[in-house]
Write an enzyme that holds these catalytic residues in place. Structure first.
Site, PDB file in Angstrom:
ATOM      1  N   SER A 220       0.845  -1.188   0.000  1.00  0.00           N
ATOM      2  CA  SER A 220       0.000   0.000   0.000  1.00  0.00           C
ATOM      3  C   SER A 220       0.883   1.241   0.000  1.00  0.00           C
ATOM      4  CB  SER A 220      -0.946  -0.001   1.208  1.00  0.00           C
ATOM      5  OG  SER A 220      -0.236  -0.147   2.418  1.00  0.00           O
ATOM      6  N   GLY A 222      -0.336   4.671   0.062  1.00  0.00           N
ATOM      7  CA  GLY A 222      -1.037   5.897   0.412  1.00  0.00           C
ATOM      8  C   GLY A 222      -1.665   6.548  -0.802  1.00  0.00           C
ATOM      9  N   GLY A 225      -1.733   4.818  -4.241  1.00  0.00           N
ATOM     10  CA  GLY A 225      -2.444   3.582  -4.488  1.00  0.00           C
ATOM     11  C   GLY A 225      -1.768   2.362  -3.915  1.00  0.00           C
ATOM     12  N   GLY A 251      -5.148   0.721   5.337  1.00  0.00           N
ATOM     13  CA  GLY A 251      -4.409  -0.437   4.835  1.00  0.00           C
ATOM     14  C   GLY A 251      -5.085  -1.753   5.182  1.00  0.00           C
ATOM     15  N   ASP A 252      -5.735  -1.802   6.341  1.00  0.00           N
ATOM     16  CA  ASP A 252      -6.460  -3.011   6.735  1.00  0.00           C
ATOM     17  C   ASP A 252      -7.670  -3.219   5.824  1.00  0.00           C
ATOM     18  OD1 ASP A 252      -4.657  -2.991   8.888  1.00  0.00           O
ATOM     19  OD2 ASP A 252      -6.029  -1.773  10.077  1.00  0.00           O
TER      20      ASP A 252
END
Length: 314
Positions: A220, A222, A225, A251-252
């Protein structure tokens, strides 16, 4: 079914301020209290998406009981492993412009018997699961190999295993050969031992990690993308997110979207980025529902190795 294990869960209180000023008295807006921890958030996001999930976590004290209540209210099945110490509490401060500051307690130290019970319950449930997800920080005094032990337990039970961790815990987990890791840019940089300034640098490290035994790497990035590197190729996906309200749990949510969409290929990457983008538009650590996830807004590209990642959020 997808089983998530959160070795160091938390109660997460989120408050809003105009600006965080050191030494000042702040008047905050309405606070939110959410069940927290990476694996907990993955289970919440999967449940919101309609995918059967079970959250396994050590639980102690009034904080642990409150966490179970909050998860039950969201319809998330919970398997609690009782511990003597209290579950930790964290505080997140979100400024009006979207800047997020987190204040995380270290969490309780598990006894040997409590760690064994957590691993045993994870292995038991993994035998009936498609995926076992081991995520987040490790309990105080636990060393570095708990995620690695959970990788071996899950694989031994016949499940595919995903790991979202950082530091020495991620390094040890990679050596156990998980099916998937989901680091952010900072975590992958720490794993590589060098800064990753361009997308080509991220691709190179992900390729190295795969050569060492990890099957799939989802990074990930931020605002940039996410990058997916797997056996069938590499792709980069981006989305223009709505106004950022909180980056906690994004992110989860992305990992949950990826697994919910099959856990492989460009379509799963598109779902991951859509879920992450939806999450940053929600207050606190809320997880998005299907009506908030817009996969059509995600663009999947060939990897532009020259793309600068300067200023990328985790």
């Amino acid at each position: 079914m997808i089983v998530t294990v959160t070795p160091n869960p938390s109660l997460d209180r989120t408050v809003l301020v105009d600006a965080l000023v050191p030494g000042a008295i702040h008047r905050v807006g309405p606070a939110r209290l959410d069940p927290g921890g990476k694996g907990v958030n993955v289970a919440r996001a999967l449940t919101a998406a309609g995918r059967p999930a079970v959250a396994v976590l050590p639980s102690g004290g009034a904080e642990g009981a409150r966490m179970a209540e909050l998860l039950a209210a969201e319809g998330v099945p919970v398997v609690e492993v009782p511990i003597e110490a209290a579950t930790r509490s964290n505080v997140t401060v979100v400024e009006a412009g979207g800047t997020t500051s987190k204040f995380n307690e270290p969490g309780p130290e598990l006894t040997g018997a409590e760690r064994a019970a957590l691993e045993g319950k994870a292995a038991e449930l993994a035998a009936r699961a498609d995926w076992l997800v081991s995520s987040g920080s490790l309990p105080a005094g636990d060393g570095t190999d708990l995620h690695a032990r959970l990788v071996r337990a899950g694989r031994g039970a016949g499940a595919r295993v995903a790991v979202d961790a950082s530091g020495p815990g991620l390094t040890a987990a990679c050596q156990a050969g998980p099916d998937l890791i989901k680091p952010n840019l900072q975590e992958l940089s720490e794993l590589a031992g060098r800064p990753l300034r361009r997308l080509g640098d991220v691709l190179a490290v992900a390729t190295e990690v795969r050569a060492a035994g990890v099957r799939t790497v989802l990074v990930s990035l931020g605002e940039h993308g996410a990058l997916l590197v797997e056996h069938s190729g590499a792709w980069h996906a981006t989305s223009r997110a709505a106004a950022v309200r909180s980056t906690v749990g994004a992110g989860d949510a992305a990992l949950a979207g990826f697994l919910h969409a099959g856990g492989t290929g460009p379509s799963a990457l598109r779902a991951a980025v859509a879920h992450g983008a939806a999450a940053v538009g929600l207050a606190g650590s809320r997880m998005p529902g299907p009506h908030q996830v817009r996969t059509a807004s995600v663009r999947v590209h060939e990897v532009d190795e020259s793309l600068s990642l300067t200023g990328a959020a985790a």
